[in-house]
Design an enzyme around this catalytic site. Sequence first.
Site, PDB file in Angstrom:
ATOM      1  N   HIS A 171       0.908  -1.233  -0.213  1.00  0.00           N
ATOM      2  CA  HIS A 171       0.278   0.103   0.188  1.00  0.00           C
ATOM      3  C   HIS A 171       0.910   1.118  -0.186  1.00  0.00           C
ATOM      4  O   HIS A 171       0.884   1.870  -0.766  1.00  0.00           O
ATOM      5  CB  HIS A 171      -1.036   0.318   1.104  1.00  0.00           C
ATOM      6  N   LYS A 212     -17.883  -6.205   9.116  1.00  0.00           N
ATOM      7  CA  LYS A 212     -16.678  -6.988   8.718  1.00  0.00           C
ATOM      8  C   LYS A 212     -16.859  -6.497  10.435  1.00  0.00           C
ATOM      9  O   LYS A 212     -16.524  -5.718  10.524  1.00  0.00           O
ATOM     10  CB  LYS A 212     -15.912  -6.988   8.150  1.00  0.00           C
ATOM     11  N   ARG A 257      -2.247  -6.199  -8.529  1.00  0.00           N
ATOM     12  CA  ARG A 257      -0.412  -7.118  -8.168  1.00  0.00           C
ATOM     13  C   ARG A 257      -0.441  -7.998  -9.356  1.00  0.00           C
ATOM     14  O   ARG A 257       0.540  -8.125 -10.087  1.00  0.00           O
ATOM     15  CB  ARG A 257      -0.660  -7.129  -7.092  1.00  0.00           C
ATOM     16  N   SER A 292      -3.132  -7.664   2.503  1.00  0.00           N
ATOM     17  CA  SER A 292      -3.532  -7.970   4.382  1.00  0.00           C
ATOM     18  C   SER A 292      -4.201  -9.416   4.998  1.00  0.00           C
ATOM     19  O   SER A 292      -4.091  -9.572   5.435  1.00  0.00           O
ATOM     20  CB  SER A 292      -4.649  -6.748   4.149  1.00  0.00           C
TER      21      SER A 292
END
Length: 161
Positions: free
Chosen positions: A17, A41, A94, A132
Amino acid sequence: MRRAIYPGSFDPVTNGHLDIIQRGCKLFDEIIVAILINREKTPFFSVEERKEILADVLKDIEQGGCKVVVDSFEGLLVQYAADKEAHAIVRGIRAISDYEYELQMALMNRRLQPSLETVFMMPAEAYSYVSSRLVKEVFQLGGSIEGLVPPLVERKMQEKK
Ligand code: PNS
């Protein structure tokens, strides 16, 4: 003055990040790192903790004159971007596997707000597999996350153990 929003969960912020923020800084005068408040969440770090961590680690990285602001938002990203008078959304990609989800979001956001562009940026290869989710998994299973996240994140994660 070109302003971009870099939205995400940042639970936790990774070196990938930070790499994207630094790259985004070459394109924009201001980047708002916007943490999504997701009430569905259960996060590892609360939004407040993530904000503090991000503000802290961003102090130490070279931003080349660009202003980096940390904030949180709830609801539609395009609405938040309009409220902030942002010109673009920055997202890191990515691998090809990221592309499908990112394209879907970018096109939906474009449909909702045609004037807002999404800019995809590639992190350094060294972070191309860092997420993450994997950082949390490896940490929780006792593996080393050194070099994948800023040292502060590692310390804060240890404190939660
Ligand atoms: O880091 P993440 O979890 O991949 O980030 C996802 C994020 C925050 C970019 C996405 O969930 C989002 O924009 N949520 C806000 C709600 C919204 O606008 N949904 C429609 C997007 S097409």
